[in-house]
Design a protein around this motif. Structure first.
Motif, short mmCIF file in Angstrom:
data_model
loop_
_atom_site.label_atom_id
_atom_site.label_comp_id
_atom_site.label_asym_id
_atom_site.label_seq_id
_atom_site.Cartn_x
_atom_site.Cartn_y
_atom_site.Cartn_z
N ASP A 1 5.67 5.18 31.57
CA ASP A 1 6.26 6.15 32.48
C ASP A 1 7.50 5.49 33.07
OD1 ASP A 1 6.94 8.10 34.24
OD2 ASP A 1 5.04 8.15 35.33
N ASN A 2 8.66 6.00 32.67
CA ASN A 2 9.93 5.38 33.08
C ASN A 2 9.93 3.88 32.79
OD1 ASN A 2 11.14 7.78 34.11
ND2 ASN A 2 9.88 7.61 35.95
N ASP A 3 9.53 3.54 31.57
CA ASP A 3 9.54 2.17 31.05
C ASP A 3 8.48 1.26 31.67
OD1 ASP A 3 11.67 2.70 29.32
OD2 ASP A 3 13.14 2.32 30.89
N ARG A 4 7.59 1.81 32.46
CA ARG A 4 6.50 1.02 33.04
C ARG A 4 5.22 1.31 32.27
NH1 ARG A 4 4.35 1.17 39.32
NH2 ARG A 4 3.04 -0.70 39.21
N ILE A 5 4.57 0.27 31.78
CA ILE A 5 3.35 0.46 30.98
C ILE A 5 2.20 0.91 31.87
CG2 ILE A 5 1.63 -0.70 29.54
CD1 ILE A 5 3.85 -2.49 28.48
N ILE A 6 1.61 2.05 31.50
CA ILE A 6 0.51 2.60 32.30
C ILE A 6 -0.75 2.82 31.48
CG2 ILE A 6 2.02 3.69 34.01
CD1 ILE A 6 1.63 6.32 32.46
N GLY A 7 -0.67 2.58 30.17
CA GLY A 7 -1.85 2.79 29.33
C GLY A 7 -1.72 2.04 28.01
N HIS A 8 -2.87 1.81 27.38
CA HIS A 8 -2.88 1.08 26.10
C HIS A 8 -4.11 1.50 25.30
CE1 HIS A 8 -4.13 -2.39 23.54
NE2 HIS A 8 -2.84 -2.34 23.22
N VAL A 9 -3.95 1.54 23.99
CA VAL A 9 -5.08 1.78 23.11
C VAL A 9 -5.01 0.81 21.94
CG1 VAL A 9 -3.89 3.59 21.78
CG2 VAL A 9 -6.40 3.51 21.81
N ILE B 1 6.28 10.73 30.17
CA ILE B 1 5.53 9.66 29.52
C ILE B 1 5.91 9.57 28.05
CG2 ILE B 1 3.21 8.92 28.81
CD1 ILE B 1 2.19 10.19 31.40
N SER B 2 6.13 8.36 27.59
CA SER B 2 6.42 8.14 26.18
C SER B 2 5.42 7.12 25.63
CB SER B 2 7.85 7.63 25.99
OG SER B 2 8.05 6.42 26.71
N LEU B 3 5.22 7.16 24.33
CA LEU B 3 4.32 6.23 23.65
C LEU B 3 5.10 5.44 22.61
CD1 LEU B 3 1.23 8.55 22.92
CD2 LEU B 3 1.70 7.24 24.97
N ARG B 4 4.73 4.19 22.45
CA ARG B 4 5.34 3.37 21.40
C ARG B 4 4.39 2.24 21.04
NH1 ARG B 4 6.58 -1.33 23.75
NH2 ARG B 4 7.61 -1.43 25.80
N ASP B 5 4.71 1.54 19.95
CA ASP B 5 3.94 0.36 19.57
C ASP B 5 4.15 -0.76 20.58
OD1 ASP B 5 2.79 1.17 16.99
OD2 ASP B 5 4.87 1.27 16.33
N GLU B 6 3.14 -1.58 20.74
CA GLU B 6 3.30 -2.72 21.64
C GLU B 6 4.37 -3.66 21.10
OE1 GLU B 6 0.66 -6.53 20.53
OE2 GLU B 6 -0.43 -5.08 21.74
N GLN B 7 5.03 -4.36 22.02
CA GLN B 7 6.02 -5.37 21.68
C GLN B 7 5.57 -6.70 22.26
OE1 GLN B 7 9.66 -3.79 23.31
NE2 GLN B 7 9.70 -2.04 21.89
N ALA B 8 6.13 -7.78 21.76
CA ALA B 8 5.72 -9.11 22.21
C ALA B 8 5.87 -9.25 23.73
CB ALA B 8 6.53 -10.18 21.49
N ALA B 9 6.90 -8.65 24.27
CA ALA B 9 7.15 -8.77 25.71
C ALA B 9 6.12 -8.00 26.54
CB ALA B 9 8.55 -8.27 26.03
N ASP B 10 5.33 -7.15 25.87
CA ASP B 10 4.35 -6.33 26.60
C ASP B 10 3.02 -7.04 26.81
OD1 ASP B 10 6.18 -4.23 26.39
OD2 ASP B 10 5.25 -3.46 24.55
N ARG C 1 -3.69 11.42 25.59
CA ARG C 1 -2.49 11.29 24.75
C ARG C 1 -2.55 10.05 23.87
NH1 ARG C 1 3.28 12.38 27.16
NH2 ARG C 1 3.66 12.03 24.95
N LEU C 2 -3.04 8.97 24.45
CA LEU C 2 -3.19 7.75 23.65
C LEU C 2 -4.19 7.96 22.52
CD1 LEU C 2 -3.20 5.13 26.55
CD2 LEU C 2 -1.56 5.18 24.66
N MET C 3 -5.29 8.64 22.82
CA MET C 3 -6.30 8.94 21.80
C MET C 3 -5.69 9.73 20.66
SD MET C 3 -9.58 8.12 22.03
CE MET C 3 -10.22 9.51 21.11
N GLN C 4 -5.00 10.81 21.00
CA GLN C 4 -4.43 11.67 19.97
C GLN C 4 -3.41 10.92 19.12
OE1 GLN C 4 -3.04 14.64 22.69
NE2 GLN C 4 -4.93 15.84 22.62
#
Length: 355
Positions: free
Chosen positions: A242-250, A190-199, A284-287
């Motif tokens: 997870d493998n480039d699929r969005i599974i969570g958001h904060v 799992i990786s975290l990043r800022d949202e993008q317009a395409a998201d 993880r998103l919280m932290q």
């Protein structure tokens, strides 16, 4: 000594040898597919290893069950657990295959083997119940230990076989330890990043799904996040992938305090895809969101929600700070080093959005 009986038993062993070439979905630590025979071997080793914890059980019977439980797969192979729902007749097929395999055996031995298989398959005896649990644990152990493909489905492990492993304190404890390894694997993918317009469309669908069955939700969360975005008030908007699929958001947005204290933010909504909840993704998103706020120089953060969950991150109800119309214990505060303010908190008007 009955020569014909001995010949029949050798014929059975020759047929059973095929199990060495039956491959499972698991991989070894070297990355090659594991065979069913290898799985059965370590299942026996597990029974021996934990024999002193299995008081009152017949070790010889345990070992017999371990050896026999998958022998029928020598003919038609293994069906991965994740795919077994598509094969409703798996049990009948495997029993028929076992009868075919044992056809050369003398009646007494063939009947014993079939009775052992029936016992295991239906989890009848205490020993069979134990082997059922150990079978699931060995599978999970191998899944975590193996050098698996990049798309390996680790989340499946967290629910697989729980009705067997939860039935005994020993197996439940072992399961807890193994699940820790599973969660570690999940987090590594799992990786975290800022949202993008395409998201944006995916995030909206994710939030809607995450809160769809929440009893205390107004179901306006997707509209709130969209309104905050339009108002350029999303101070933090992170996605978990997870493998480039969005599974969570904060989402995090500024709040105002009646006392005039500056630098305070409201955390939420936080959303995780329903089939990925309770896997540590929300944590993880919280932290990450809290770390981002501190990097922004925030004074602190408030949150509305379950005290049990948010308390794990240091949030506490603060009697001097209130959100009108909300139970005090559900409105919690976390200061980043400075004093706690007093007064009333007001969220951005976007939180009134309903469409």
């Amino acid at each position: 000594m009955n020569i014909e009986k001995l010949k029949g038993r050798l014929d059975f062993l020759r047929e059973a040898e095929k199990l060495k070439d039956v491959l499972r979905s698991a991989h070894t630590s070297c990355g090659r597919p594991e065979s069913t025979a290898e799985h059965s071997w370590r299942l026996c080793l597990m029974a021996i290893t934990f024999a002193d914890e299995l008081s009152g059980l017949d070790l010889l019977k345990l070992l017999k069950l371990c050896v026999i439980h998958d022998v029928g797969e020598a003919i038609n192979g293994d069906i991965p657990a994740v795919s077994q729902h598509a094969f409703p007749n798996k049990s009948q097929q495997e029993r028929s295959d076992l009868m075919l395999l044992t056809r050369s055996l003398d009646p007494g031995l063939s009947e014993e083997i079939l009775a052992l298989w029936d016992d295991y398959e239906n989890a009848l005896s205490p020993e069979a119940k134990a082997v059922k649990a150990l079978d699931k644990l060995e599978t999970l152990l191998q899944h975590n230990q193996g050098l698996n493909p990049a798309d390996f489905d680790y989340p499946f492990n967290l629910t697989y076989g729980k009705r067997y492993t939860d039935a005994d304190p020993l197996f439940k404890t072992l399961r807890t330890l193994i699940d820790q390894d599973t969660n570690a694997h999940i987090h590594r993918t799992i990786s975290l990043r800022d949202e993008q317009a395409a998201d944006i469309e995916t995030i909206t669908q994710l939030i809607e799904a995450a809160f769809c069955n929440e009893e205390h939700s107004s179901h306006s969360e997707p509209f709130i996040v969209a309104a905050l975005r339009r108002a350029e008030q999303l101070s933090v908007s992170l996605v978990a992938l997870d493998n480039d699929r969005i599974i969570g958001h904060v989402a995090v947005s500024p709040v105002t305090l009646s006392s005039g204290a500056a630098g305070w933010y409201g955390l939420g909504p936080i959303s995780v895809r329903p089939d990925r909840q309770e896997q540590g993704i929300g944590s993880r998103l919280m932290q990450a969101a809290l770390a981002r706020l501190q990097c922004l120089g925030a004074a602190g953060c408030v949150v509305l929600g379950d005290p049990g969950f948010y308390g794990r991150f240091g949030f506490r109800a603060h009697p001097g700070l209130e959100l009108p119309g909300v139970l005090p214990e559900c409105f919690q505060t976390l200061a980043f080093g400075g004093p706690l303010p007093v007064g009333r908190v007001q969220y951005h008007p976007a939180f009134a959005a309903t469409e």
